[in-house]
Design an enzyme around this catalytic site. Structure first.
Site, PDB file in Angstrom:
ATOM      1  N   LYS A  22     -44.248  90.382  72.004  1.00 14.33           N
ATOM      2  CA  LYS A  22     -45.154  89.778  71.006  1.00 14.33           C
ATOM      3  C   LYS A  22     -46.536  90.426  71.096  1.00 14.33           C
ATOM      4  O   LYS A  22     -47.117  90.833  70.095  1.00 14.33           O
ATOM      5  CB  LYS A  22     -45.276  88.275  71.264  1.00 14.33           C
ATOM      6  CG  LYS A  22     -46.483  87.633  70.615  1.00 14.33           C
ATOM      7  CD  LYS A  22     -46.602  86.150  70.896  1.00 14.33           C
ATOM      8  CE  LYS A  22     -47.405  85.757  72.105  1.00 14.33           C
ATOM      9  NZ  LYS A  22     -48.857  85.751  71.955  1.00 14.33           N
ATOM     10  N   ASN A  23     -47.057  90.517  72.325  1.00 10.38           N
ATOM     11  CA  ASN A  23     -48.452  90.964  72.460  1.00 10.38           C
ATOM     12  C   ASN A  23     -48.631  92.462  72.240  1.00 10.38           C
ATOM     13  O   ASN A  23     -49.753  92.941  72.100  1.00 10.38           O
ATOM     14  CB  ASN A  23     -49.022  90.518  73.813  1.00 10.38           C
ATOM     15  CG  ASN A  23     -49.220  89.009  73.852  1.00 10.38           C
ATOM     16  OD1 ASN A  23     -49.155  88.339  72.810  1.00 10.38           O
ATOM     17  ND2 ASN A  23     -49.446  88.460  75.034  1.00 10.38           N
ATOM     18  N   CYS A 115     -59.667  77.497  71.353  1.00 13.39           N
ATOM     19  CA  CYS A 115     -58.312  77.709  71.822  1.00 13.39           C
ATOM     20  C   CYS A 115     -58.108  76.819  73.030  1.00 13.39           C
ATOM     21  O   CYS A 115     -59.004  76.709  73.863  1.00 13.39           O
ATOM     22  CB  CYS A 115     -58.184  79.185  72.192  1.00 13.39           C
ATOM     23  SG  CYS A 115     -56.662  79.580  73.007  1.00 13.39           S
ATOM     24  N   ARG A 120     -62.693  81.370  74.253  1.00 13.56           N
ATOM     25  CA  ARG A 120     -62.216  82.762  74.114  1.00 13.56           C
ATOM     26  C   ARG A 120     -63.115  83.530  73.157  1.00 13.56           C
ATOM     27  O   ARG A 120     -62.801  83.724  71.998  1.00 13.56           O
ATOM     28  CB  ARG A 120     -60.754  82.781  73.660  1.00 13.56           C
ATOM     29  CG  ARG A 120     -59.854  82.147  74.701  1.00 13.56           C
ATOM     30  CD  ARG A 120     -58.419  82.183  74.294  1.00 13.56           C
ATOM     31  NE  ARG A 120     -57.836  83.519  74.329  1.00 13.56           N
ATOM     32  CZ  ARG A 120     -56.600  83.792  73.932  1.00 13.56           C
ATOM     33  NH1 ARG A 120     -55.839  82.830  73.456  1.00 13.56           N
ATOM     34  NH2 ARG A 120     -56.131  85.011  74.001  1.00 13.56           N
ATOM     35  N   ASP A 308     -50.325  84.823  81.864  1.00 14.12           N
ATOM     36  CA  ASP A 308     -49.327  84.262  80.947  1.00 14.12           C
ATOM     37  C   ASP A 308     -48.076  83.760  81.669  1.00 14.12           C
ATOM     38  O   ASP A 308     -47.178  83.223  81.023  1.00 14.12           O
ATOM     39  CB  ASP A 308     -48.926  85.304  79.887  1.00 14.12           C
ATOM     40  CG  ASP A 308     -50.071  85.611  78.938  1.00 14.12           C
ATOM     41  OD1 ASP A 308     -51.028  84.823  78.899  1.00 14.12           O
ATOM     42  OD2 ASP A 308     -50.010  86.641  78.248  1.00 14.12           O
ATOM     43  N   ARG A 400     -44.120  80.264  68.858  1.00 16.59           N
ATOM     44  CA  ARG A 400     -45.106  81.333  68.641  1.00 16.59           C
ATOM     45  C   ARG A 400     -44.760  82.562  69.481  1.00 16.59           C
ATOM     46  O   ARG A 400     -45.145  83.676  69.124  1.00 16.59           O
ATOM     47  CB  ARG A 400     -46.502  80.857  69.050  1.00 16.59           C
ATOM     48  CG  ARG A 400     -47.019  79.744  68.190  1.00 16.59           C
ATOM     49  CD  ARG A 400     -48.442  79.450  68.529  1.00 16.59           C
ATOM     50  NE  ARG A 400     -49.206  80.686  68.509  1.00 16.59           N
ATOM     51  CZ  ARG A 400     -50.446  80.801  68.954  1.00 16.59           C
ATOM     52  NH1 ARG A 400     -51.063  79.772  69.456  1.00 16.59           N
ATOM     53  NH2 ARG A 400     -51.073  81.957  68.890  1.00 16.59           N
TER      54      ARG A 400
HETATM   55  N1  EPU Z   1     -63.274  87.714  77.117  1.00 17.49           N
HETATM   56  C1  EPU Z   1     -64.624  87.677  76.905  1.00 17.49           C
HETATM   57  N2  EPU Z   1     -65.125  88.295  75.789  1.00 17.49           N
HETATM   58  C2  EPU Z   1     -64.332  88.932  74.894  1.00 17.49           C
HETATM   59  C3  EPU Z   1     -62.936  88.950  75.107  1.00 17.49           C
HETATM   60  C4  EPU Z   1     -62.431  88.329  76.237  1.00 17.49           C
HETATM   61  O1  EPU Z   1     -65.365  87.100  77.706  1.00 17.49           O
HETATM   62  O2  EPU Z   1     -64.862  89.486  73.920  1.00 17.49           O
HETATM   63  C5  EPU Z   1     -62.707  87.064  78.312  1.00 17.49           C
HETATM   64  C6  EPU Z   1     -61.705  85.947  77.975  1.00 17.49           C
HETATM   65  O3  EPU Z   1     -62.356  84.721  77.714  1.00 17.49           O
HETATM   66  C7  EPU Z   1     -60.835  85.922  79.226  1.00 17.49           C
HETATM   67  C8  EPU Z   1     -60.790  87.398  79.616  1.00 17.49           C
HETATM   68  O4  EPU Z   1     -61.922  88.024  78.998  1.00 17.49           O
HETATM   69  O5  EPU Z   1     -61.490  85.204  80.259  1.00 17.49           O
HETATM   70  C9  EPU Z   1     -59.523  88.134  79.223  1.00 17.49           C
HETATM   71  O6  EPU Z   1     -59.228  87.872  77.843  1.00 17.49           O
HETATM   72  P1  EPU Z   1     -58.546  88.971  76.929  1.00 17.49           P
HETATM   73  O7  EPU Z   1     -59.527  89.418  75.914  1.00 17.49           O
HETATM   74  O8  EPU Z   1     -57.925  90.022  77.781  1.00 17.49           O
HETATM   75  O9  EPU Z   1     -57.450  88.122  76.202  1.00 17.49           O
HETATM   76  P2  EPU Z   1     -56.845  88.480  74.775  1.00 17.49           P
HETATM   77  O10 EPU Z   1     -56.830  89.935  74.616  1.00 17.49           O
HETATM   78  O11 EPU Z   1     -57.511  87.665  73.746  1.00 17.49           O
HETATM   79  C10 EPU Z   1     -54.356  88.759  75.487  1.00 17.49           C
HETATM   80  C11 EPU Z   1     -53.054  88.063  75.225  1.00 17.49           C
HETATM   81  C12 EPU Z   1     -53.041  86.723  75.919  1.00 17.49           C
HETATM   82  C13 EPU Z   1     -53.257  86.953  77.415  1.00 17.49           C
HETATM   83  C14 EPU Z   1     -54.567  87.706  77.650  1.00 17.49           C
HETATM   84  C15 EPU Z   1     -54.820  88.060  79.095  1.00 17.49           C
HETATM   85  C16 EPU Z   1     -52.444  88.859  73.019  1.00 17.49           C
HETATM   86  C17 EPU Z   1     -52.175  88.546  71.601  1.00 17.49           C
HETATM   87  N3  EPU Z   1     -52.880  87.870  73.779  1.00 17.49           N
HETATM   88  O12 EPU Z   1     -55.362  87.925  74.922  1.00 17.49           O
HETATM   89  O13 EPU Z   1     -51.730  86.202  75.709  1.00 17.49           O
HETATM   90  O14 EPU Z   1     -53.310  85.713  78.089  1.00 17.49           O
HETATM   91  O15 EPU Z   1     -54.537  88.938  76.889  1.00 17.49           O
HETATM   92  O16 EPU Z   1     -53.787  88.831  79.593  1.00 17.49           O
HETATM   93  O17 EPU Z   1     -52.233  89.970  73.454  1.00 17.49           O
HETATM   94  C18 EPU Z   1     -50.107  84.546  75.418  1.00 17.49           C
HETATM   95  O18 EPU Z   1     -49.320  85.435  75.049  1.00 17.49           O
HETATM   96  O19 EPU Z   1     -49.733  83.377  75.694  1.00 17.49           O
HETATM   97  C19 EPU Z   1     -51.533  84.864  75.546  1.00 17.49           C
HETATM   98  C20 EPU Z   1     -52.474  83.930  75.548  1.00 17.49           C
END
Ligand code: EPU
Length: 421
Positions: A22-23, A115, A120, A308, A400
């Site tokens: 998915k991701n 969220c 986030r 995750d 999802r």
């Molecule tokens: N963060 C910031 N600022 C930003 C972006 C992120 O502070 O601009 C922080 C977040 O709050 C968090 C950390 O950085 O503490 C990591 O977040 P990340 O941005 O890596 O998360 P994401 O890219 O939004 C993806 C996956 C998530 C998974 C996370 C961490 C997708 C669609 N989602 O989210 O997957 O938990 O990486 O590995 O790729 C799931 O599949 O259940 C899911 C939540």
């Protein structure tokens, strides 16, 4: 609304075919906005999140065909505005920002809302796009990103308070492929999904090296063309089935997996006493161990233990003898499964972002409320090992991210029924 009735007490036996990730699929589908040519993406799982992405791309003007795991996207003419009513349903919609600003030089995307797994923000995504020369304005719930003269390569540090950002790295990478000159992303996320996205972008004609390390270097090109791509296996779905196998498996084999992506989980399960065998690179065998012991983990950016899979591990540790200590370092508030597991008889105490789990003999079934995707998976796993029938409500969360989860579980001997509420 639907719920899942999980009748505890069955043993799992047989083979589960793991779906595409998915991701990986979500940013890769968004990346096809970068070209006017046709892109073919294979092994896209049929999930509500990938369906939202199809709808967002269609709203932006792309032509999309979808059948048997293949998504064919033709984004010949697109607009730059992604509407709130779709974006609010899926936080990952934010990954259209990079490709839109890369190709059209402007993008307006509604800010994704709150969220349940915690705050986030997307500040790092925006900081990266600004470093490439875009101006960013947040107004009326929308973020507008504009680069009237085109983006310019730059050195960007993507490291945040909780480490790197997966979708942020993807967004900046997708914007930078069409920027003028060289971009160096430091503190890049090294998750396999970032590597998969870079592989797809390179197949489209991008020039990216270093994906999978903390430094990604991108030489901008003038345009990208169509490409075909097969999405990597979903390591979180695979991990979830491995954990279910560790809890109540006699003889479970996962196929279509990439065991290299599951190193930390496999090591954790082995240390806890569960026999895990990597049959070859893409098949893993697991059964529940006999002499088990509590174990500790801290989540972290890849290759550390995936956040995750933290909820599902809490469900496993709930009945593992001894004390297990699970610390969440990526999303410190991601513990909504804990009160629900405790309602099923688990003994879990929270200290800040650490769950201290004292293993009990058995959980007992209860009606439980899923609050997010991985918490729902944890409750299903807990139900498989519990006495009685556990009712997992709000099943839409699990849909999802898990393709046909009830069918896949049934095929290996679980007794689960999806019923209307
Ligand atoms: N963060 C910031 N600022 C930003 C972006 C992120 O502070 O601009 C922080 C977040 O709050 C968090 C950390 O950085 O503490 C990591 O977040 P990340 O941005 O890596 O998360 P994401 O890219 O939004 C993806 C996956 C998530 C998974 C996370 C961490 C997708 C669609 N989602 O989210 O997957 O938990 O990486 O590995 O790729 C799931 O599949 O259940 C899911 C939540």
């Amino acid at each position: 609304m639907e719920k899942l009735l999980v009748h505890g007490g069955s043993r799992l036996n047989g083979t589960v075919a793991i779906s595409g990730s998915k991701n990986s699929s979500l940013p890769i589908m968004a990346a096809s906005l970068l070209t006017r040519e046709r892109c073919v993406i294979r092994r896209v799982p049929d999930l509500s999140d990938t369906n939202y992405m199809v709808r967002i791309l269609a709203t932006l003007g792309a032509n999309i065909e979808r059948a048997s795991g293949n998504v064919i996207i033709n984004a010949e003419k697109i607009s730059s505005q992604a509407p709130y009513d779709l974006v609010r349903k899926m936080r990952a919609s934010v990954c259209v920002l990079g490709p839109l600003v890369g190709r059209l030089r402007s993008a307006v995307v509604s800010l994704p809302g709150g969220c349940v797994i915690g705050d986030r923000p997307i500040d790092l995504h925006l900081r990266g796009l600004e470093a490439l020369g875009a101006t960013v304005e947040v107004k009326g719930g929308d973020v507008s990103v504009c680069a009237a003269d085109g983006l310019r390569g730059a050195e960007i540090n993507m490291r945040g308070k909780h480490g790197s950002t997966v979708l942020g790295t993807g967004n900046v990478m997708m914007a930078a492929v069409l920027a003028k000159g060289q971009t160096i992303i430091e503190g890049a996320a090294a998750e396999p999904e970032v590597v998969d996205l870079a592989t797809f972008l390179n197949a489209m004609g991008a020039r990216i090296v270093g994906a999978g390390t903390r430094t990604i270097v991108i030489e901008g090109v003038d345009e990208l063309g169509g490409a075909e791509h097969v999405v990597i296996p979903d390591r979180i779905e695979a991990g979830t089935f491995l954990i279910a196998g560790a809890l109540v498996g006699d003889d479970v084999t996962l196929e279509n997996v990439c065991s290299a992506h599951l190193r930390e989980l496999i090591a954790f399960l082995k240390q806890s006493g569960h026999p895990v065998n990597e049959l070859d690179g893409d098949r893993i065998h697991i059964s529940a161990g006999v002499e088990l012991r509590g174990n500790d983990l801290v989540t972290g950016p890849y290759p550390e233990f995936a956040t995750d899979m933290q909820a599902q591990i809490c469900a496993l540790c709930a009945t593992t003898p001894g004390i297990s200590v699970v610390t969440e370092a990526i999303f410190p508030q991601r513990f909504m499964h804990v009160p629900e597991l405790n309602r099923m008889g688990a003994n879990i105490r929270m200290e800040d972002a650490t769950a201290i789990i004292r293993g009990v003999d058995k959980l007992s079934a209860a009606p439980v409320m899923a609050s997010d995707l991985r918490a729902s998976a944890a409750l299903v796993i807990a139900g498989l090992g519990a006495e009685g029938t556990t009712e997992v409500n709000r099943l839409y969360h699990i849909d999802r991210g898990y393709e046909n989860i009830d069918d896949k579980l049934r095929r290996i001997g679980a007794r689960v029924d999806r019923v209307k509420q």
